[in-house]
Design an enzyme around this catalytic site. Structure first.
Site, PDB file in Angstrom:
ATOM      1  N   CYS A   1     -14.857  -3.802 -44.536  1.00 46.68           N
ATOM      2  CA  CYS A   1     -15.545  -2.810 -45.348  1.00 46.68           C
ATOM      3  C   CYS A   1     -16.490  -2.051 -44.434  1.00 46.68           C
ATOM      4  CB  CYS A   1     -16.329  -3.509 -46.434  1.00 46.68           C
ATOM      5  SG  CYS A   1     -15.340  -4.720 -47.314  1.00 46.68           S
TER       6      CYS A   1
ATOM      7  N   ARG B   1     -12.182   2.176 -42.674  1.00 45.85           N
ATOM      8  CA  ARG B   1     -12.297   0.716 -42.568  1.00 45.85           C
ATOM      9  C   ARG B   1     -11.872   0.008 -43.838  1.00 45.85           C
ATOM     10  NH1 ARG B   1     -15.748  -1.264 -38.576  1.00 45.85           N
ATOM     11  NH2 ARG B   1     -16.182  -3.038 -39.909  1.00 45.85           N
TER      12      ARG B   1
ATOM     13  N   TRP C   1     -12.719  -2.907 -48.829  1.00 45.22           N
ATOM     14  CA  TRP C   1     -11.343  -3.371 -48.679  1.00 45.22           C
ATOM     15  C   TRP C   1     -11.327  -4.762 -49.302  1.00 45.22           C
ATOM     16  CZ3 TRP C   1      -8.555  -7.320 -46.259  1.00 45.22           C
ATOM     17  CH2 TRP C   1      -7.182  -7.077 -46.111  1.00 45.22           C
TER      18      TRP C   1
ATOM     19  N   ASN D   1     -20.624  -6.969 -46.129  1.00 45.76           N
ATOM     20  CA  ASN D   1     -19.350  -6.931 -45.413  1.00 45.76           C
ATOM     21  C   ASN D   1     -19.150  -8.333 -44.832  1.00 45.76           C
ATOM     22  OD1 ASN D   1     -17.141  -6.282 -43.888  1.00 45.76           O
ATOM     23  ND2 ASN D   1     -18.269  -5.099 -42.346  1.00 45.76           N
ATOM     24  N   GLY D   2     -18.002  -8.953 -45.118  1.00 43.24           N
ATOM     25  CA  GLY D   2     -17.753 -10.315 -44.628  1.00 43.24           C
ATOM     26  C   GLY D   2     -17.313 -11.201 -45.794  1.00 43.24           C
TER      27      GLY D   2
ATOM     28  N   GLU E   1       6.120  -3.072 -31.628  1.00 40.95           N
ATOM     29  CA  GLU E   1       5.098  -2.081 -31.962  1.00 40.95           C
ATOM     30  C   GLU E   1       5.709  -0.950 -32.801  1.00 40.95           C
ATOM     31  OE1 GLU E   1       2.058  -2.000 -32.060  1.00 40.95           O
ATOM     32  OE2 GLU E   1       1.494   0.111 -32.054  1.00 40.95           O
TER      33      GLU E   1
ATOM     34  N   LYS F   1       4.435  -0.028 -36.560  1.00 40.48           N
ATOM     35  CA  LYS F   1       4.013   1.332 -36.948  1.00 40.48           C
ATOM     36  C   LYS F   1       4.757   1.772 -38.205  1.00 40.48           C
ATOM     37  CE  LYS F   1       1.282   1.618 -35.291  1.00 40.48           C
ATOM     38  NZ  LYS F   1       0.525   0.858 -34.401  1.00 40.48           N
TER      39      LYS F   1
ATOM     40  N   GLU G   1       3.671  -0.105 -41.394  1.00 46.82           N
ATOM     41  CA  GLU G   1       2.320   0.215 -41.850  1.00 46.82           C
ATOM     42  C   GLU G   1       2.258   1.489 -42.669  1.00 46.82           C
ATOM     43  OE1 GLU G   1       0.338   0.032 -37.826  1.00 46.82           O
ATOM     44  OE2 GLU G   1      -1.234  -0.839 -39.064  1.00 46.82           O
TER      45      GLU G   1
ATOM     46  N   HIS H   1      21.972 -14.132 -32.699  1.00 49.99           N
ATOM     47  CA  HIS H   1      21.613 -15.490 -33.106  1.00 49.99           C
ATOM     48  C   HIS H   1      21.148 -15.545 -34.561  1.00 49.99           C
ATOM     49  CE1 HIS H   1      22.219 -16.931 -29.083  1.00 49.99           C
ATOM     50  NE2 HIS H   1      21.499 -15.903 -28.631  1.00 49.99           N
TER      51      HIS H   1
ATOM     52  N   LYS I   1      -8.922  -0.341 -41.073  1.00 49.61           N
ATOM     53  CA  LYS I   1      -8.901  -0.088 -39.631  1.00 49.61           C
ATOM     54  C   LYS I   1      -9.422  -1.285 -38.847  1.00 49.61           C
ATOM     55  CE  LYS I   1      -8.345   2.366 -35.942  1.00 49.61           C
ATOM     56  NZ  LYS I   1      -6.956   2.483 -35.473  1.00 49.61           N
TER      57      LYS I   1
HETATM   58  O1  M6R Z   1      -9.222  -3.626 -33.499  1.00 48.25           O
HETATM   59  P1  M6R Z   1      -8.120  -4.559 -33.062  1.00 48.25           P
HETATM   60  O2  M6R Z   1      -7.296  -3.995 -31.970  1.00 48.25           O
HETATM   61  O3  M6R Z   1      -8.605  -5.921 -32.742  1.00 48.25           O
HETATM   62  O4  M6R Z   1      -7.187  -4.674 -34.347  1.00 48.25           O
HETATM   63  C1  M6R Z   1      -6.090  -5.533 -34.375  1.00 48.25           C
HETATM   64  C2  M6R Z   1      -5.143  -5.163 -35.484  1.00 48.25           C
HETATM   65  O5  M6R Z   1      -5.753  -5.301 -36.729  1.00 48.25           O
HETATM   66  C3  M6R Z   1      -4.631  -3.724 -35.340  1.00 48.25           C
HETATM   67  O6  M6R Z   1      -4.039  -3.522 -34.099  1.00 48.25           O
HETATM   68  C4  M6R Z   1      -3.610  -3.401 -36.452  1.00 48.25           C
HETATM   69  O7  M6R Z   1      -2.453  -4.149 -36.274  1.00 48.25           O
HETATM   70  C5  M6R Z   1      -3.333  -1.892 -36.461  1.00 48.25           C
HETATM   71  N1  M6R Z   1      -3.413  -1.388 -37.791  1.00 48.25           N
HETATM   72  C6  M6R Z   1      -2.010  -1.537 -35.930  1.00 48.25           C
HETATM   73  O8  M6R Z   1      -1.685  -0.190 -36.066  1.00 48.25           O
END
Ligand code: M6R
Length: 601
Positions: free
Chosen positions: A2, A27, A75, A99-100, A477, A481, A484, A500, A596
């Site tokens: 958050c 965030r 969030w 936050n937490g 990766e 992407k 997400e 496999h 984020k």
């Molecule tokens: O801030 P960080 O790099 O530690 O974050 C790690 C992941 O949460 C972050 O890379 C997440 O997978 C992204 N949304 C990927 O696009």
């Protein structure tokens, strides 16, 4: 996860809170709220969904003269994203943003309920406010606040305001929080983005610090010290570069920016004589025989890329750990291991905790991070900044590009120390390294091609991104992407592993995105693609080498080094995910269910 903000002063508190939340919205954005104490009366409002809903609801209110307030963008962790569960949470005369996660909230809630307290939400946060009001009956505000802090367990950045005092009480444990000063004004934020341009004299709270601010000043303490000095750190003014600059989305802007930020990443570090990483000068790497890399999500994928480079070029034993797994597997940590954490935000809870474990075990630690002054940077023994600039798109792009670049420089730095490459080989690697900003330029024809062919890839029952060697983590990766922002099922696989099991899924409705390098295992990858083609999988080949059996072909530049292929392929897969998400009319920058910065476990 958050974002939280706070303000005390004579400006328009509502505007400052809403503008700050706007900067933090990436965030977490399932709901938002504010509470303002203005001339002895509270104003509070909350709204579910994006921040503009809250802006509309609060349009009619404006504070006059001195006031103070707190705000939050959420969030969801405990309780659905409803208005009731949105912050600020309240008791009778007190509001809080948090936050937490308060881990022992169930126990505290039962205790309070037995005493007759009725809860308004399903959140863990609300226990704090009721517990505070319970202690407030017999104690002063600050004593009640401290007593409440002693009862809660878990992670928090907290701001609390109560009606009988024009004061903001704060505490930090495990979640980021900072205080900024400008003349008589006080600003709180969970990240500097919210206060850039408003103040430039800040204190980043350490775990265990708490205190209060009022019109007269501030007080910071911890269990170890009754009077903690303000750090007077300064902030960079990055606001302008954080705007979209004519691109449709932050993600698009950030993909286009990669070439420039990569040049920044390399600046002053790649010299004719070799790699210069002043951060690691001296004896820091002496006695290190193994490297353990640890991260989450995209940062984990960049770690995996570097594991190929480190073993191949620097001849150092290397392992890669997903931080959330590492924390609980009772890992064997040996003192000759360098523990490297990788994080864009520097606030990811799992990565931060893993780092704490490594430190506790006496390992040397290094952070590769994009955010200076972040919790991870402050905790690690040494850190190398990736210099990607503010990344706003939730789907990481330029952070990944720069992480890989730093990790490759780090590899070559060790290689030159250990002489694992000949002089000519090292020279060749340095030349290639200098060429990566060019390989990451987005070419018009590439973007146009990807835009056009993306329409074929909107339906079907799933995607496989396949590649070999370090094109396998790039496949991971690429799939991450796509997942997400398109919400389509996608997996990254080593090409050779398909037979496999996963190949059982192959049919025309299964889309394969094949990353075919001309420089590494070309023939082997081609054979794996043929196996999939023979089972009718619809295939898009991303390569500099024309592959006539694919349904679609994304043509790349011919390079004689796999890392240059890597960077151009990275751009192609990022564009593909983005264009598919655009066609599906999804929110590219703020995809559903994500945040984020993941500051909870
Ligand atoms: O801030 P960080 O790099 O530690 O974050 C790690 C992941 O949460 C972050 O890379 C997440 O997978 C992204 N949304 C990927 O696009």
């Amino acid at each position: 996860m958050c974002g939280i903000v706070g303000y005390l002063g004579n400006s328009n508190t509502k505007e400052i809170l809403l503008n700050g939340l706007k900067e933090l919205e990436y965030r977490g954005y399932d709901s938002a709220g504010i509470a303002i104490l203005d001339n002895g009366a509270f104003y509070s409002n909350k709204a579910i969904g994006k921040l503009h809903n809250l802006e509309e609801k609060t349009e009619a209110f404006n504070s006059k003269g001195f006031s103070l307030g707190i705000g939050h963008t959420r969030w969801a962790t405990h309780g659905k994203p409803t208005e009731q569960n949105a912050h600020p949470h309240y008791g009778t005369d007190t509001y809080i943003v948090h936050n937490g996660i308060i881990e022992n909230y169930q126990e505290l809630k039962s205790e309070l309920e037995k005493g007759g307290v009725r809860f308004n939400s399903q959140t863990d946060t609300e226990v704090f406010v009721h517990l505070f009001e319970f202690y407030q009956k017999s104690l002063g505000n600050y004593e009640a606040f401290q007593k409440t802090l002693k009862r809660v367990e878990g992670a928090y950045a907290i701001l609390l305001i109560t009606k009988n005092s024009e004061t903001i009480y704060f505490a930090k444990e495990g979640s980021p929080l900072m205080l900024g000063l400008k003349d008589d004004e006080k600003f709180f934020a969970s990240s500097d983005a919210a206060v850039l341009g408003l103040c430039n004299d800040v204190h980043f709270f350490e775990d265990g610090e708490f205190g209060y601010v009022d019109a007269k000043g501030f007080h910071i303490e911890s269990s170890e010290s009754k009077d903690i000095a303000f750090q007077h750190a300064s902030l960079a003014d990055d606001k302008i570069s954080a705007q979209k600059e004519g691109y449709r989305f932050f993600m698009e802007k950030e993909i286009y920016e990669q070439s420039d930020v990569l040049a920044d990443t390399l600046r002053g570090r790649v010299l004719d004589s070799g790699i210069s990483l002043q951060e690691l000068d001296g004896e820091f790497l002496d006695g290190i025989n193994e490297i353990k890399l640890c991260a989450c999500g995209t940062s984990y994928n960049s770690a995996l890329v570097s594991s190929y480079l480190l073993e191949r070029q620097a001849k150092v034993r290397c392992s890669v750990e997903i931080a959330s797994e590492f924390r609980y597997k009772e890992p064997l940590l040996l003192k000759d291991t360098l523990f490297v954490v990788i994080s864009q935000s520097g606030e990811t809870a799992d990565t931060l905790e893993a780092l704490k474990m490594a430190k506790k075990a006496g390992l040397k630690t290094l952070a590769i991070c994009n955010v200076d002054n972040s919790s991870i940077v402050r905790l690690a023994d040494k850190s190398i900044l990736t210099r990607a600039g503010v990344e706003k798109g939730v789907a990481s792009t330029k952070a990944f590009a720069t992480q890989v670049a730093v990790l490759w420089m780090f590899t070559l730095f060790i290689a030159q120390q250990k002489s694992t490459l000949t002089k000519d080989e090292l020279k060749q690697e340095l030349k290639t390294l200098r060429a990566i900003p060019k390989a990451a330029i987005v070419k018009d024809e590439l973007h146009e091609k990807v835009k056009r062919l993306s329409k074929r890839y909107l339906h079907g029952h799933g995607f496989f991104f396949i590649g070999r060697d370090l094109f396998y983590p790039l496949a991971l990766e690429g799939a991450l992407k796509l997942k997400e922002i398109s919400y389509l099922h996608a997996e990254g696989y080593p090409s050779g592993e398909m037979k496999h099991g996963p190949i059982a899924l192959a049919d025309p409705e299964l889309f394969t995105i094949a990353l075919l390098s001309e420089n590494i295992l070309f023939e082997k990858t081609k054979s794996n693609m043929e196996e999939l083609g023979a089972r009718d999988s619809t295939m898009c080949c991303v390569s500099s080498h024309f592959y006539d059996k694919a349904d679609d072909f994304i043509k790349l530049t011919k390079y004689d080094h796999y890392m240059l292929e890597f960077y151009e392929m990275m751009v192609a897969t990022q564009l593909l995910s983005m264009e598919i998400a655009v066609r599906l009319e999804n929110d590219v920058d703020m995809p559903r269910n994500l945040a984020k910065s993941v500051t909870v476990e």
